[in-house]
Enzyme design. Structure first.
Site, short mmCIF file in Angstrom:
data_model
loop_
_atom_site.label_atom_id
_atom_site.label_comp_id
_atom_site.label_asym_id
_atom_site.label_seq_id
_atom_site.Cartn_x
_atom_site.Cartn_y
_atom_site.Cartn_z
CB THR A 5 -0.92 0.00 1.23
OG1 THR A 5 -1.68 -1.20 1.23
CG2 THR A 5 -1.86 1.19 1.22
CB THR A 6 3.78 2.21 2.10
OG1 THR A 6 3.06 2.09 3.33
CG2 THR A 6 4.77 3.36 2.20
CE1 TYR B 69 -1.50 -4.99 4.09
CE2 TYR B 69 -0.57 -4.78 1.90
CZ TYR B 69 -0.99 -4.21 3.06
OH TYR B 69 -0.90 -2.84 3.22
CE LYS C 36 2.06 -4.84 5.64
NZ LYS C 36 0.89 -3.98 5.94
N GLY D 279 0.61 -4.54 11.72
CA GLY D 279 0.52 -3.60 10.62
C GLY D 279 0.14 -2.17 10.96
CG ASP E 261 3.49 2.17 11.37
OD1 ASP E 261 2.97 1.12 10.95
OD2 ASP E 261 4.22 2.89 10.69
CD GLU E 262 -1.75 3.89 13.71
OE1 GLU E 262 -2.86 3.89 13.15
OE2 GLU E 262 -0.67 3.70 13.12
CB SER F 49 4.42 3.78 6.08
OG SER F 49 3.58 4.43 7.02
#
Length: 305
Positions: free
Chosen positions: A49-50, A140, A170, A195, A197-198, A214
């Site tokens: 996606t990124t 994914y 993922k 998947g 990050d936050e 990302s």
């Protein structure tokens, strides 16, 4: 699978460098790879996606794969996302990744004509994974993009019966109960690559050993700090660092999300990733100034602790 080793640590979801005309700029990948090799990341997840995979041609995706494998030089694991809405295209990309020397492949669910049940999704993936049968294959799971909300534990349980190289998932979803189910299937048989990050700290609490993100491209030290602190049971530090990452993510969202805002950050760090391909609009000079100012307020350019 030959010499299979589960993924560990931080896997950066790579951006696809482009020039001002929106054409893929392969020449940047060498310096990009060198930066990643010198950072805390252990691998790279390309053409996801990124990486704007849905906006790339098949030949572009192949050339990006070849270039990353060339410059990763065995110092980074290279996981190639091969997913698309077309099964033949996905198979072609899987075969190319295998022949080019990738370490693993992953594929997202088709999101235009969607599978209606787990069996249909498995049937879509069987020949794809078979084109790279000696490589780990990861599903994914990103329902926010695909609209496919099929139960992942069922896919893993049923999929392994027909896809011997199914290594895991993922997991880019905030259904943490489902994530926990995946981690505990068959005594931890399957890998779960975190998947979001936050909320990495939540994945660690559930037992994940690797994440794909990302923001690992430009603040990997923060996430490695979260992992190190968590492993030392220093939860106060882990939480504080997670909040630092959240501060950055909030800024990225303000400027169009992880792809558009993230690419702009890479450009500010002199990794010339260029603009996104349309329909994502290019950054204006004013936006760059505002983004830089917002990041400076967080200590982004100075604080590596």
């Amino acid at each position: 699978m030959k010499n299979y080793q589960p993924l560990k640590g931080l896997i950066a979801a790579a951006f696809t460098p482009m020039d001002r005309a929106g054409q893929v700029n392969l020449s940047v990948i060498r310096s990009y790879a060198e930066r990643m090799i010198g950072s805390e990341v252990t691998g790279i997840f390309i053409c996801g996606t990124t990486g704007e995979s849905a906006s790339l041609t098949t030949e572009e995706r192949k050339s990006i794969t070849s270039e990353w494998i060339k410059w990763a030089k065995g110092k980074l694991k290279v996981i190639v996302h091969v997913g698309s809405n077309s099964q033949p295209q996905t198979m072609e990309l899987a075969r190319h990744a295998y022949e080019s020397g990738a370490d693993a492949i992953a594929a997202i669910a088709p999101g235009f004509f969607k599978p209606e049940n787990v069996k249909e999704l498995i049937d879509f993936f069987i020949p794809v994974a078979g084109c790279a049968e000696e490589l780990p294959f990861y599903y994914y799971n990103m329902p926010s993009m695909t609209g496919v909300y099929l139960p992942v534990p069922q896919l893993l349980e049923e999929g392994i019966k027909q896809i011997p190289n199914l290594a895991g998932v993922k997991f880019t979803h905030n259904n943490l109960m489902e994530m926990a189910e995946c981690l505990n299937l068959e005594n931890g048989r399957f890998e779960v690559l975190h998947g979001y990050d936050e909320i990495l700290i939540t994945g660690l609490a559930l037992g994940v050993k690797a994440g794909v993100g990302s923001t690992y491209n430009y603040i990997p030290h923060i996430y490695q700090g979260i992992i190190d602190s968590f492993n030392k049971s220093d939860l106060d530090t882990a939480r504080r660092l997670q909040m630092k990452s959240i501060d950055i993510v909030k800024i990225i969202i303000k400027y169009g999300g992880g792809v558009r805002g993230g690419k702009a950050i890479m450009n500010l760090l002199n990794i010339e990733c260029g603009p996104c391909r349309l329909p994502m609009a290019p950054f204006s000079r004013e936006e760059y100034d505002l983004l830089k100012n917002d990041l400076e307020k967080t200590g982004f350019f100075y604080n590596k602790k």
